[in-house]
Design a protein around this motif. Structure first.
Motif: not given
Length: 302
Positions: A104, A221, A253, A261, A264, A290, A294
């Motif tokens: 991330v 993403l 989202l 995913f 991101m 995000y 997850q």
């Protein structure tokens, strides 16, 4: 607010956690703004996002009921860049991104997405799906004659086959654009949802469109903060009116749980143009959303 200066006070670069890629999720700052075409300053974005993220540590996510603080998340600090060398910086970013299984990234300008996609596609062994939240196509072949810049990220990604264009969707596009670039992007098979269309569809329908395009195969993403209207994100280098509200981005989202995913980024936060940290807070919250998503997929962090 007190707390260690990592993302959401995650264990991290103060010697408290791994830098070697063993954490399930790695948060990294990428302080690059060599490829900007308007206002610079996104090199300060990672620090601003981390500071704002300390607002997000006093409870669990109110929709998914997951807690990113209880997940295997490590803030691995700042990626190294090559001073004054954009191509060299992208090479360094790719090398560092390759060390982490699920990255991330806190930008930094949008050029950072290219090496992140290179590393992810190489690790996966095939092209990725992509959802790009943005005011701009970023599929220009050159920016003011330069082949590398934050407006050419996805021209390179498509030509390098890092991304499957049939599984790529752009949300919120509304900036001035030449017809040639628009038509080229559409001809590749990319789905474009304009800013006006996004407003008319609403979050539920937009999320359904994204899920349909991405399918259930691995996807990436990328959230350019200028996808949000300047009323909600003034601290960015190329603001465009008519964007999403921050609540709309959240609502989209939260509906993407069916998507797989594998990484991101949130990019283009330029703190020098921000007001009361609202842009940095929006970016930090999107990352938190995000991670909570997850956690919900894994049944973790509850």
């Amino acid at each position: 607010m007190a707390g260690i200066p990592t993302f959401a006070t995650a264990p991290g670069f103060l010697g408290l956690a791994q830098r070697d890629g063993t954490a399930r999720y790695a948060v990294a700052g990428v302080p690059l703004d060599l490829g900007t075409t308007n206002r610079a300053g996104t090199r300060d974005g990672p620090g601003a996002i981390r500071r704002a993220s300390r607002m997000l540590v006093d409870g669990v996510h109110p929709h998914h009921w997951t807690d990113p603080q209880r997940m295997d998340v490590a803030d691995v600090g700042e990626f190294a860049i090559a001073l004054g060398d954009l191509a060299g910086s992208l090479t360094l970013i790719e090398e560092q991104a390759a060390r982490h299984q699920h990255l991330v990234a806190l930008g930094g300008e949008h050029s950072i997405t290219l090496p992140l996609l290179r590393a992810a596609a190489k690790r996966l062994g095939r092209p990725l799906g992509l959802v790009q939240f943005d005011a701009h196509l970023d599929t220009w072949e050159t920016n003011f004659g330069q082949p590398l810049a934050h407006g050419s990220v996805f021209w390179h990604a498509l030509n390098e086959k890092l991304v499957d264009p049939r599984r790529m969707i752009q949300i919120g596009i509304r900036s001035p654009v030449d017809r040639e670039t628009w038509d080229w992007t559409r001809s590749q098979g990319v789905t474009i949802v304009t800013g006006q269309e996004a407003q008319e569809l609403g979050p539920a329908a937009l999320a359904e469109r994204i899920r349909t395009v991405l399918g259930t195969e691995p996807a990436y993403l990328s959230f350019d903060i200028d996808c949000l209207d300047p009323a909600f994100a003034p601290g960015t280098g190329t603001p465009e009116i008519g964007g999403l509200a921050s609540w709309q981005a959240q609502a989209i989202l939260r509906r993407l749980g069916a998507c797989q995913f594998i990484g991101m980024d949130v990019v283009e936060v330029a703190p020098a143009y921000d007001h009361a940290e609202i842009t940095a807070l929006a970016a930090a919250t999107l990352v938190w959303e995000y991670l909570a998503l997850q956690g919900a997929q894994e049944g973790a962090g509850r």
